[in-house]
Design an enzyme around this catalytic site. Structure first.
Site, PDB file in Angstrom:
ATOM      1  N   SER A   1       0.798  -1.228   0.000  1.00 58.53           N
ATOM      2  CA  SER A   1       0.000   0.000   0.000  1.00 58.53           C
ATOM      3  C   SER A   1       0.828   1.274   0.000  1.00 58.53           C
ATOM      4  O   SER A   1       0.365   2.307  -0.481  1.00 58.53           O
ATOM      5  CB  SER A   1      -0.937   0.016   1.219  1.00 58.53           C
TER       6      SER A   1
ATOM      7  N   THR B   1      -1.493   3.938   3.650  1.00 53.67           N
ATOM      8  CA  THR B   1      -2.314   4.632   2.659  1.00 53.67           C
ATOM      9  C   THR B   1      -2.625   6.066   3.056  1.00 53.67           C
ATOM     10  O   THR B   1      -2.333   6.990   2.287  1.00 53.67           O
ATOM     11  CB  THR B   1      -3.602   3.836   2.382  1.00 53.67           C
TER      12      THR B   1
ATOM     13  N   ASP C   1      -8.709  -4.566   3.702  1.00 54.81           N
ATOM     14  CA  ASP C   1      -7.408  -5.221   3.574  1.00 54.81           C
ATOM     15  C   ASP C   1      -7.113  -6.133   4.763  1.00 54.81           C
ATOM     16  O   ASP C   1      -6.672  -7.276   4.598  1.00 54.81           O
ATOM     17  CB  ASP C   1      -6.336  -4.140   3.457  1.00 54.81           C
TER      18      ASP C   1
END
Length: 538
Positions: free
Chosen positions: A127, A190, A350
């Site tokens: 990510s 992220t 996720d």
């Protein structure tokens, strides 16, 4: 202004790189000014993205640079195409439909495409590198945040001079309002990529910094969020990760200790920095925020990640949903006449996949789609670009030949076997039933019923292989699907992910593109680089 002006050489270098002088301009343009980042040499990714925009602008109709006053980037972390399909079916079945015909909010967007997710050093990505590509326009290594691919992971010195500018930073310099939302820790890879520069995604607080990092002056990610000084600072920050903002000698409101070893209370520092800002840590505090009277909001709702949507009601202090956070953020940010840039991440899709728990992953995806619908209903789409995508996929599959309307979390019943509701599921060659959803690798089968175990690890180190029985409740929140390859955690997948867009500039994301193209489409639609450069010289 001193914090924004230092970015001017980078911005000007970028503008000069992409400028197209007219044919009757005989003057030789001056060379780009010196910059900490030489776009022409170290960022082929950036140049390629700009060129793709130029080509699309020549061939598409009604594409006008700067036509998007506002931009919202939604990222479903780990939300690959199989996750979208399964969540779509589940959402429809939750409403009494067969499910396959259902449409999630972003399924209805007029533009869709695919993004290639690989990192510069990995076929299957992480990510940090993928979000850096989307928010900075430059592909980079796995584990690296906000830096070009020349940086070496976990090597502080190697990242100096390799910093990328992000869309959030450009929006702030341009005078827009900005926000970052995540159901993960706000210092996780992220959301961190929107504001931080780090050669190591795990340096979320100072307790994780290496001695080399301390010696060479690298700051942890939480510290960088508090120190963020572009424009007037990020206006709305909502997510988890409270432990990285308070010292290890302090216990937070939910009885969890902090992680910081430097003694700093960064929450208090944020409150001192924004004396008119509001800090909240629970549902009641969030609900009490008057969006019309607030221009700075920090919400840290859990010591680590926020709860899965399936478990949110069990949170000690209570916490808002992703759609609630999106709605309030838009109410605050939309007060700026110059527009806003908002990033919204559903981070725990996720995590549920890593645990091999499709139930929680899909419910978080359904909630993510609700948050997208909130945005669609809250903005003027003639002046707002909304982009919905994922940073990467997971090794979740839909398989077998289940009959139409078969519960997506259930055991497979085919047209031949599903003649009535009481029919038995089909058996595989080993005389055992199987689920429609399964994982290629990971920890493997477990069944905790409806207990709120989240992503707890199993008592056995691995439980791969076949274990399901006919009478099991595979639709329970605590059910973890079977897997083939035994690993300590299910892994990401490397295939392309979907991108869905609506609003000015959406056409730029048609087809198959590098993931870094997301930044360039956003930059074109909102004219971020030019606006930031113009604002910085004022």
């Amino acid at each position: 202004m001193k914090h924004t002006l230092k970015l001017l050489p980078v911005l000007m270098a970028t503008v000069l790189l992409t400028a197209c002088p007219s044919d009757d301009d005989d003057e030789t343009p001056p060379p780009p000014p010196e910059s900490s980042v030489d776009w022409t040499k170290t960022n082929a990714w950036f140049e390629a993205g700009q060129n793709t925009v130029a080509v699309a602008n020549d061939t598409e109709v009604n594409l006008t640079r700067g036509s998007a006053k506002n931009v919202i980037l939604f990222v479903g972390d780990g939300m690959g195409v199989s996750t979208v399909t399964a969540a779509r079916i589940l959402a429809g079945q939750m409403e009494g439909q067969t499910g396959e015909e259902y449409q999630l909010s972003f399924d209805k967007f007029p533009v869709a495409g695919l993004l290639k997710t690989y990192n510069t050093n990995q076929q299957t990505p992480d990510s940090a590198g993928t979000m850096t590509a989307m928010i900075s326009g430059v592909k980079t290594k796995a584990g690296v945040i906000g830096l070009s691919e020349d940086a070496l992971r976990a090597d502080c010195a190697s990242g100096q001079g390799k910093e990328m500018i992000t869309a959030i930073e450009l929006a702030e310099i341009a005078g827009k309002s900005t926000g970052v939302i995540s159901t993960a820790r706000i210092t996780h890879a992220t959301p961190a990529a929107t504001y931080a520069k780090s050669v190591e995604r795990n340096w979320e607080s100072d307790d994780g910094l290496s001695e080399e990092a301390k010696t060479n002056g690298c700051k942890d990610i939480a510290q960088q969020l508090i120190d963020f000084n572009y424009g007037d600072g990020i206006d709305v920050v909502l997510g988890g990760g409270r432990r990285h903002f308070i010292p290890n000698t302090l216990t937070d409101e939910e009885g969890k200790n902090g992680k910081r070893q430097d003694g700093q209370n960064l929450i208090a520092e944020w409150q001192n920095k924004y004396s008119n800002g509001q800090y909240v840590y629970d549902q009641s505090g969030f609900d009490a925020v008057d969006a019309t009277a607030t221009n700075k909001l920090l919400g840290l709702f859990n010591a680590s990640h926020m709860e899965y949507e399936a478990d949110r009601e069990n949170d000690v202090a209570g916490e808002p949903s992703l759609s609630e956070m999106t709605e309030k953020s838009l109410q605050i940010l939309s007060q700026n006449d110059k527009g806003f840039f908002l990033t919204v991440e559903s981070g725990r899709v996720d995590h549920a996949h890593h645990a091999g728990n499709a139930h929680r992953a899909l419910l978080d995806t359904v909630e993510f789609a609700k948050a997208v619908q909130v945005a669609v209903d809250s903005v003027d789409l003639s002046e707002t670009l909304i982009v919905v995508t994922a940073d990467h996929s997971h090794v979740l599959t839909l398989a077998g030949y289940p009959t139409r309307g078969n519960p997506i979390l259930g055991l497979v019943k085919t047209n031949d076997s599903a003649g009535n509701p009481e029919s038995e599921p089909v058996l595989a060659g080993d005389d055992m039933p199987y689920t429609t959803l399964g994982y290629t690798n990971g920890l493997g089968y477990a069944n905790y019923g409806d207990d709120s175990v989240g992503d707890q690890r199993y008592s056995e180190p691995h439980n791969a292989g076949r274990h399901i029985h006919v009478d099991e409740d595979t639709e329970a929140s605590g059910f973890h699907q079977e897997t083939l390859v035994p690993l300590g955690s299910e892994t990401h997948a490397g295939e392309d992910v979907g991108v869905y867009a609506i609003g000015p500039g959406a056409q730029l994301l048609r087809g198959v593109n590098e993931q870094s193209m997301v930044f360039h489409a956003i930059d074109f639609a909102a004219d971020l680089i030019n606006q930031a450069e113009a604002n910085a010289v004022q």
